[in-house]
Design an enzyme around this catalytic site. Sequence first.
Site, PDB file in Angstrom:
ATOM      1  N   ARG A  39       0.824  -1.214   0.000  1.00  0.00           N
ATOM      2  CA  ARG A  39       0.000   0.000   0.000  1.00  0.00           C
ATOM      3  C   ARG A  39       0.856   1.262   0.000  1.00  0.00           C
ATOM      4  NH1 ARG A  39      -4.864  -1.917   4.168  1.00  0.00           N
ATOM      5  NH2 ARG A  39      -6.140  -2.920   2.563  1.00  0.00           N
ATOM      6  N   LYS A 197     -18.733 -19.010   1.433  1.00  0.00           N
ATOM      7  CA  LYS A 197     -20.178 -18.967   1.651  1.00  0.00           C
ATOM      8  C   LYS A 197     -20.923 -18.086   0.657  1.00  0.00           C
ATOM      9  CE  LYS A 197     -19.936 -19.867   6.631  1.00  0.00           C
ATOM     10  NZ  LYS A 197     -20.379 -19.406   7.964  1.00  0.00           N
ATOM     11  N   GLY A 354      -8.920  -9.700  -0.965  1.00  0.00           N
ATOM     12  CA  GLY A 354      -7.741 -10.239  -0.286  1.00  0.00           C
ATOM     13  C   GLY A 354      -7.385 -11.664  -0.672  1.00  0.00           C
ATOM     14  N   GLY A 377     -13.222  -4.555   0.833  1.00  0.00           N
ATOM     15  CA  GLY A 377     -14.626  -4.168   0.911  1.00  0.00           C
ATOM     16  C   GLY A 377     -15.073  -3.295  -0.234  1.00  0.00           C
TER      17      GLY A 377
END
Length: 396
Positions: A39, A197, A354, A377
């Site tokens: 980053r 999931k 990720g 996100g």
Amino acid sequence: MAKSFRTLDDIGDVRGKRVLVREDLNVPFADGAVTDDTRLRATIPTVTELSDKGAIVLVLAHFGRPKGVPSPEMSLAQITKPYEAVLGRPVRYIDWEGDAANVATLQPGDIAVLENTRFFGGEEKNDPAVIDRFVALGDLYVNDAFSAAHRAHASTEGLARRLPAYAGRAMEAELVALQKALGEPEHPVAAVVGGAKVSTKLDVLKHLVGKVDHLIIGGGMANTFLAARGVDVGKSLCEHDLTGTAEEILEAADRANCTVHLPYDVVVAKEFKANPPTRTVNVHEVAADEMILDVGPAAVEALGDVLKNCRTLVWNGPLGAFETPPFDTATVALAKTAAALTIGGTLVSVAGGGDTVAALNHAGVADDFTFVSTAGGAFLEWMEGRELPGVAALLQ
């Protein structure tokens, strides 16, 4: 989201101007050292370009989750020296105590990191008082942190509404890549969606069936779709309570002429550990005491053929339990196919999240994709079709 946002190309003469640059400096940190400087390196083009043009560069960033309570463990003072090493030029650290006076001492070309924005309780609430505090320090605003763009915080959204606002080079690259992937893609478009999931990717799947021509579902979530189609998945990870929702997604895909690809051969084992006894079987041959842990070779080869006929690929999530060998085989194989097609110029490939970045690095092909987003996100919310507040604030 065509390019209707302003970039550094539109910013004009910045010499002597104070430019507040929102970056993502929330890096892994242990034993006094940055353990992954990805980053930090992503900020280099924007920060150095502004510095070279004579701007006074004031970097805004968060670090950890202090929830408005300042603490030495979450101070950006710790990041200043590692950041200097990455940028290859001096970096000042400025605390919020006496910030205005210290900013006033900076000269054109200087770079300073301001203290953790989340030391203000109102940062995450987009509090006007906090925005005022930031606005008083700068003349212009640049958002270069796509990974924080899904949050309507004072430093990501509020500031952009108060000062002339521009996208930094990393943000610009991200938005251009995402536009190519789902905004105005070249068809046929394929999406690979994996992960454990279905419940974590419901909105993604519902949005994608109306956007892509081929939806490739892998990981544990594929088991829920197989169960919805009447397949006995043994003791595989499966959200049986969501089979009705999976069926609805499959029906929506049919209506949208989106072909959903589920594995028809799979790799199974009786226990989930590294290198256990495995067998490759048709999905209808999974025993009651076995679990599906990867997509089989025949299905992967067929998926590779699908990609060969596509022009655009969006990828989020692995096909199998890739962290545990040999259940990385399918993910690595399809990733290598996508990379080869990208290198060959027939496929625009955009990946993010990720686990996905880790999987592509594991396969050794992350650098061969058209674009790999390190945002988690924000990338997921973009795949869900949501408006990202930090991006919306930059649009003209």
